[in-house]
Scaffold this motif. Structure first.
Motif, PDB file in Angstrom:
ATOM      1  N   PRO A 447       0.817  -1.228   0.000  1.00 22.42           N
ATOM      2  CA  PRO A 447       0.000   0.000   0.000  1.00 22.42           C
ATOM      3  C   PRO A 447       0.847   1.273   0.000  1.00 22.42           C
ATOM      4  CG  PRO A 447       0.006  -0.989   2.174  1.00 22.42           C
ATOM      5  CD  PRO A 447       0.706  -1.963   1.287  1.00 22.42           C
ATOM      6  N   ASP A 448       2.131   1.181   0.393  1.00 19.77           N
ATOM      7  CA  ASP A 448       3.010   2.347   0.374  1.00 19.77           C
ATOM      8  C   ASP A 448       3.644   2.479  -1.000  1.00 19.77           C
ATOM      9  OD1 ASP A 448       2.474   2.842   3.047  1.00 19.77           O
ATOM     10  OD2 ASP A 448       4.131   1.573   3.726  1.00 19.77           O
ATOM     11  N   ILE A 449       4.112   3.688  -1.277  1.00 15.54           N
ATOM     12  CA  ILE A 449       4.807   3.942  -2.539  1.00 15.54           C
ATOM     13  C   ILE A 449       6.185   3.279  -2.476  1.00 15.54           C
ATOM     14  CG2 ILE A 449       5.841   5.724  -3.994  1.00 15.54           C
ATOM     15  CD1 ILE A 449       3.634   7.629  -3.058  1.00 15.54           C
ATOM     16  N   LEU A 450       6.472   2.421  -3.486  1.00 16.88           N
ATOM     17  CA  LEU A 450       7.774   1.759  -3.579  1.00 16.88           C
ATOM     18  C   LEU A 450       8.409   2.153  -4.903  1.00 16.88           C
ATOM     19  CD1 LEU A 450       7.133  -1.852  -2.255  1.00 16.88           C
ATOM     20  CD2 LEU A 450       8.385  -0.031  -1.138  1.00 16.88           C
ATOM     21  N   VAL A 451       9.694   2.555  -4.833  1.00  9.25           N
ATOM     22  CA  VAL A 451      10.426   2.975  -6.033  1.00  9.25           C
ATOM     23  C   VAL A 451      11.814   2.351  -5.989  1.00  9.25           C
ATOM     24  CG1 VAL A 451      11.427   4.926  -7.291  1.00  9.25           C
ATOM     25  CG2 VAL A 451       9.183   5.165  -6.199  1.00  9.25           C
ATOM     26  N   ILE A 452      12.265   1.801  -7.118  1.00 10.72           N
ATOM     27  CA  ILE A 452      13.652   1.361  -7.270  1.00 10.72           C
ATOM     28  C   ILE A 452      14.319   2.326  -8.235  1.00 10.72           C
ATOM     29  CG2 ILE A 452      15.172  -0.474  -8.071  1.00 10.72           C
ATOM     30  CD1 ILE A 452      13.074  -2.497  -7.249  1.00 10.72           C
ATOM     31  N   ALA A 453      15.420   2.949  -7.787  1.00 12.02           N
ATOM     32  CA  ALA A 453      16.106   3.966  -8.588  1.00 12.02           C
ATOM     33  C   ALA A 453      17.588   3.649  -8.680  1.00 12.02           C
ATOM     34  CB  ALA A 453      15.907   5.349  -7.986  1.00 12.02           C
ATOM     35  N   ARG A 454      18.240   4.199  -9.692  1.00 16.30           N
ATOM     36  CA  ARG A 454      19.671   4.015  -9.872  1.00 16.30           C
ATOM     37  C   ARG A 454      20.399   4.902  -8.877  1.00 16.30           C
ATOM     38  NH1 ARG A 454      19.848   3.836 -15.392  1.00 16.30           N
ATOM     39  NH2 ARG A 454      20.080   6.106 -15.522  1.00 16.30           N
ATOM     40  N   ILE A 526       9.596   9.252   4.227  1.00 20.91           N
ATOM     41  CA  ILE A 526      10.440   8.624   3.202  1.00 20.91           C
ATOM     42  C   ILE A 526      11.579   7.858   3.872  1.00 20.91           C
ATOM     43  CG2 ILE A 526      11.806  10.752   2.908  1.00 20.91           C
ATOM     44  CD1 ILE A 526      12.251   9.907   0.006  1.00 20.91           C
ATOM     45  N   SER A 527      11.822   6.605   3.387  1.00 17.34           N
ATOM     46  CA  SER A 527      12.974   5.787   3.804  1.00 17.34           C
ATOM     47  C   SER A 527      13.674   5.320   2.529  1.00 17.34           C
ATOM     48  CB  SER A 527      12.533   4.577   4.626  1.00 17.34           C
ATOM     49  OG  SER A 527      11.902   5.000   5.820  1.00 17.34           O
ATOM     50  N   ALA A 528      15.003   5.294   2.535  1.00 14.78           N
ATOM     51  CA  ALA A 528      15.781   4.880   1.359  1.00 14.78           C
ATOM     52  C   ALA A 528      16.959   4.039   1.803  1.00 14.78           C
ATOM     53  CB  ALA A 528      16.261   6.103   0.569  1.00 14.78           C
ATOM     54  N   GLU A 529      17.226   2.980   1.054  1.00 16.73           N
ATOM     55  CA  GLU A 529      18.295   2.034   1.405  1.00 16.73           C
ATOM     56  C   GLU A 529      19.015   1.608   0.134  1.00 16.73           C
ATOM     57  OE1 GLU A 529      20.531  -0.139   4.135  1.00 16.73           O
ATOM     58  OE2 GLU A 529      18.761   1.053   4.652  1.00 16.73           O
ATOM     59  N   PRO A 530      20.356   1.767   0.044  1.00 16.92           N
ATOM     60  CA  PRO A 530      21.088   1.293  -1.127  1.00 16.92           C
ATOM     61  C   PRO A 530      21.139  -0.256  -1.149  1.00 16.92           C
ATOM     62  CG  PRO A 530      22.346   2.943   0.104  1.00 16.92           C
ATOM     63  CD  PRO A 530      21.220   2.514   0.966  1.00 16.92           C
ATOM     64  N   GLN A 532      22.366  -3.846  -4.074  1.00 20.79           N
ATOM     65  CA  GLN A 532      22.950  -4.268  -5.353  1.00 20.79           C
ATOM     66  C   GLN A 532      21.901  -5.011  -6.159  1.00 20.79           C
ATOM     67  OE1 GLN A 532      26.184  -3.420  -5.919  1.00 20.79           O
ATOM     68  NE2 GLN A 532      26.219  -4.197  -8.012  1.00 20.79           N
ATOM     69  N   LEU A 533      21.557  -4.516  -7.332  1.00 17.91           N
ATOM     70  CA  LEU A 533      20.595  -5.154  -8.223  1.00 17.91           C
ATOM     71  C   LEU A 533      21.365  -5.715  -9.421  1.00 17.91           C
ATOM     72  CD1 LEU A 533      17.641  -5.761  -8.977  1.00 17.91           C
ATOM     73  CD2 LEU A 533      17.555  -3.538 -10.120  1.00 17.91           C
ATOM     74  N   ASP A 534      21.615  -7.046  -9.394  1.00 21.48           N
ATOM     75  CA  ASP A 534      22.476  -7.683 -10.405  1.00 21.48           C
ATOM     76  C   ASP A 534      23.827  -6.967 -10.404  1.00 21.48           C
ATOM     77  OD1 ASP A 534      20.522  -9.496 -11.018  1.00 21.48           O
ATOM     78  OD2 ASP A 534      19.659  -8.272 -12.615  1.00 21.48           O
ATOM     79  N   THR A 535      24.159  -6.292 -11.480  1.00 24.55           N
ATOM     80  CA  THR A 535      25.446  -5.579 -11.553  1.00 24.55           C
ATOM     81  C   THR A 535      25.288  -4.079 -11.337  1.00 24.55           C
ATOM     82  OG1 THR A 535      25.230  -5.372 -13.958  1.00 24.55           O
ATOM     83  CG2 THR A 535      26.397  -7.305 -13.116  1.00 24.55           C
ATOM     84  N   THR A 536      24.058  -3.629 -11.021  1.00 25.36           N
ATOM     85  CA  THR A 536      23.778  -2.189 -10.884  1.00 25.36           C
ATOM     86  C   THR A 536      23.610  -1.823  -9.411  1.00 25.36           C
ATOM     87  OG1 THR A 536      22.656  -2.205 -13.030  1.00 25.36           O
ATOM     88  CG2 THR A 536      22.238  -0.319 -11.577  1.00 25.36           C
ATOM     89  N   GLU A 537      24.276  -0.742  -8.986  1.00 24.57           N
ATOM     90  CA  GLU A 537      24.060  -0.218  -7.638  1.00 24.57           C
ATOM     91  C   GLU A 537      22.770   0.602  -7.657  1.00 24.57           C
ATOM     92  OE1 GLU A 537      27.514   1.952  -6.518  1.00 24.57           O
ATOM     93  OE2 GLU A 537      28.615   0.144  -5.903  1.00 24.57           O
ATOM     94  N   ALA A 538      21.827   0.203  -6.805  1.00 29.00           N
ATOM     95  CA  ALA A 538      20.508   0.835  -6.817  1.00 29.00           C
ATOM     96  C   ALA A 538      20.105   1.186  -5.394  1.00 29.00           C
ATOM     97  CB  ALA A 538      19.492  -0.107  -7.464  1.00 29.00           C
ATOM     98  N   LEU A 539      18.934   1.816  -5.290  1.00 31.70           N
ATOM     99  CA  LEU A 539      18.381   2.098  -3.968  1.00 31.70           C
ATOM    100  C   LEU A 539      16.870   1.889  -4.027  1.00 31.70           C
ATOM    101  CD1 LEU A 539      16.924   5.222  -3.809  1.00 31.70           C
ATOM    102  CD2 LEU A 539      19.280   5.815  -4.294  1.00 31.70           C
ATOM    103  N   VAL A 540      16.320   1.416  -2.912  1.00 29.37           N
ATOM    104  CA  VAL A 540      14.892   1.229  -2.797  1.00 29.37           C
ATOM    105  C   VAL A 540      14.346   2.338  -1.896  1.00 29.37           C
ATOM    106  CG1 VAL A 540      15.151  -0.410  -0.895  1.00 29.37           C
ATOM    107  CG2 VAL A 540      13.024  -0.365  -2.192  1.00 29.37           C
ATOM    108  N   VAL A 541      13.281   2.981  -2.369  1.00 31.46           N
ATOM    109  CA  VAL A 541      12.687   4.124  -1.669  1.00 31.46           C
ATOM    110  C   VAL A 541      11.255   3.769  -1.296  1.00 31.46           C
ATOM    111  CG1 VAL A 541      12.101   6.568  -1.790  1.00 31.46           C
ATOM    112  CG2 VAL A 541      14.136   5.711  -2.984  1.00 31.46           C
ATOM    113  N   VAL A 542      10.887   4.006  -0.017  1.00 33.12           N
ATOM    114  CA  VAL A 542       9.523   3.767   0.470  1.00 33.12           C
ATOM    115  C   VAL A 542       8.964   5.096   0.962  1.00 33.12           C
ATOM    116  CG1 VAL A 542       8.085   2.473   2.067  1.00 33.12           C
ATOM    117  CG2 VAL A 542      10.197   1.447   1.184  1.00 33.12           C
TER     118      VAL A 542
END
Length: 555
Positions: A447-454, A526-530, A532-542
């Motif tokens: 139910p919360d906003i979830l975003v995966i960003a580079r 807002i919460s954000a956590e870096p 590793q997504l496969d070979t890409t460094e990413a962060l997940v944002v809630v």
């Protein structure tokens, strides 16, 4: 006193006269009295050991020994003559015969027969054809078609100790030699006596003894396994046969084959003049032969190199943890499988060579798909690879990958390939798919906003349905753009600073204003956590919408 030497001399003469006589115990005489007729299993197509002559009489080496045995024991012999040697063995296994006159003791036969001491001994030799391969030992037979008489001792020995040889079983010795003479096979393995006899009778040209195996044809008499009494009686009969009688029988049927000394006499008498004549001829053509010898040496070296390469290749193939195989292009019948086949699936290697075996081990759910695909690729003359499930001998299900190549072998196309066990990889793949499905389900239904960003530039890579509902932008419209570009932040210019902050540490429950696509503002945690997504460094944002909570607190 003068009488004592006379008595001793008479006693010595009496002992000498009776020492060689056949002596049976009362129990043995009783057994013979109860068994006045013995059923004799005859292989009538095995000269010079046993066969039917032109008048239909039972003749041969073994037949002469049987007659001596019959005379000494006073029993009747009933000839039982099945269609071939395999049938003889089958009747012996079923206790339908009392005696086999000429048979070699092998581990397989010891399960249902008992044997006397051997009374005939010949080497087991290799025969070749002029102009063809020249095998000198068993290791030279690998890669060749080798003819043997079906279920004869050489067949059983080679089948047991050298299962990788390409053996061609035939009904009798004559058939093997005729197949060799017509180039249907590359070599024949058989005993010296019957091979020489058949060569003389058939008058085949170009056949010769090219080598010798480490085995010998030691013929004994065989009886049903439980008839130990008859074995003892026959051993006494064989011991009672004099050397003169043995020599007469062997001289009659095999002549000089056994006595190698007479062979050297013949060589000196007849071979030496021929060698001298040949030397004169060779001296005349020596210059021409030098060039030929050089060419032959080159070819021999090449052949040895190829043979060494073949042994090296065979060693590599048979040490693989995968199954190496060769099959017919028409019906996928295997002609060869490597030893790992039995270890992986549990079926004996002999079963793999049965037509239709491949279809029988494929999982029924994969059969139609796999078979139609393989036939289509084969007809199109394309190498291919296919994954399918197989059923092992103990009922387990394994995933395998067949990597198939089409090659020319002897001017005929064949299939060769590797069958690899990929069960562990399949289980890992299924677990990964299940994990991804679970993640996708949680991601989309949260139910919360979830975003995966580079992590490097903050570009959005994926958003969930709550983002689309609450922000008012579709996933296709936002992927590849930053939150600043989408005008989501409620505070102008805050995006780069937050990105720089999250690149060094995580953010937990930071209260911030946000904007929807229609310009409406709302407050979110807002919460954000870096990560590793496969070979890409990413962060997940809630982002959790707490607008209503804030209004409630203010009221």
């Amino acid at each position: 006193m003068p009488r004592l030497p006379t008595v001793l001399l008479l006693s010595l003469l009496t002992w000498t006269a009776t020492a060689g006589a056949l002596t049976l115990t009362d129990e043995e005489r009783g057994w013979l009295a109860d068994h006045q007729e013995l059923r004799l299993g005859v292989d009538a197509s095995w000269p010079p050991f046993e066969y039917r002559d032109e008048d239909g009489r039972y003749q041969g080496l073994a037949a002469d020994y049987v007659r001596l045995m019959q005379d000494r024991l006073g029993v009747r012999i009933k000839l039982i003559e099945p269609v071939n040697w395999s049938a003889v063995l089958e009747q012996a296994r079923n206790n339908q015969l009392d005696l086999l006159p000429g048979i070699m003791s092998t581990p397989e036969r010891q399960g249902f027969l008992s044997f006397t001491r051997p009374y005939l001994d010949f080497p087991i030799v290799i025969l070749a054809h002029e102009g063809g391969p020249q095998p000198r030992s068993l290791k030279d037979l690998y890669g060749l078609k080798v003819a043997v008489v079906e279920n004869y001792a050489p067949h059983e020995l080679l089948r047991t100790h050298h299962p990788d040889l390409n053996l061609v079983a035939m009904p009798n010795v004559s058939a093997t030699l005729q197949a060799l003479a017509t180039d249907k096979v590359d070599a024949v393995v058989g005993d010296l006596a019957s091979s020489v006899w058949s060569l003389r009778q058939l008058k085949l040209e170009g056949l010769y003894i090219s080598g010798e195996t480490p085995y010998r044809y030691q013929l004994a008499m065989g009886v049903p396994k439980d008839d130990k009494m008859l074995v003892g009686i026959l051993d006494k009969v064989l011991a009672d046969i004099s050397p003169a009688e043995t020599e007469a029988i062997q001289q009659r049927w095999v002549g000089n084959v056994i006595d190698h000394r007479t062979l050297w006499t013949d060589v000196l008498l007849y071979g030496l003049p021929a060698v001298l004549l040949l030397s004169i001829v060779l001296a005349v053509v020596i210059r021409i032969n030098r060039r030929l010898s050089s060419e032959i040496s080159r070819r021999v070296a090449l052949e040895q190199e190829l043979r060494s390469s073949e042994y090296h290749y065979r060693g590599l193939v048979e040490s693989l943890s995968a199954i190496a195989w060769e099959a017919s292009i028409s019906d996928f019948t295997y002609s060869y499988v490597s030893p790992h086949a039995e270890e992986l699936l549990g079926y004996p290697r002999a079963h793999w060579l049965i037509p239709g075996f491949w279809r029988n081990i494929i999982h029924p759910a994969d059969l139609t798909r796999t078979e139609s695909y393989c036939y289509a690729e084969t007809r199109a003359n394309r190498d291919h690879s296919v994954d399918y499930r197989v059923i092992t001998a103990d009922g387990r299900c394994l995933w395998v990958r067949d990597i198939v190549s089409l090659i020319e072998h002897g001017h005929e196309p064949v299939l060769r390939g590797l069958m690899i066990d990929i069960s562990e990889a399949k289980r890992t793949e299924e677990a990964l798919q299940l994990s991804e499905q679970k993640f996708a389900s949680v991601f989309q239904q949260c139910p919360d906003i979830l975003v995966i960003a580079r992590l490097s530039d903050g570009c959005l890579m994926e958003v969930n349905k709550a983002f689309e509902d609450q922000i008012g932008l579709s996933a296709e419209a936002v992927v590849g753009k930053t939150a600043t570009e989408l005008n989501i932040w409620g505070i102008q210019g805050v995006g780069p600073g937050l990105l720089q902050r999250v690149q060094t540490t995580s953010i937990r429950n930071l209260e911030m204003p946000f904007l929807r696509s229609n310009g409406q503002a709302f407050t979110g945690l807002i919460s954000a956590e870096p990560f590793q997504l496969d070979t890409t460094e990413a962060l997940v944002v809630v982002v959790r919408d707490i607008t209503q909570l804030k209004e409630t607190q203010q009221r």
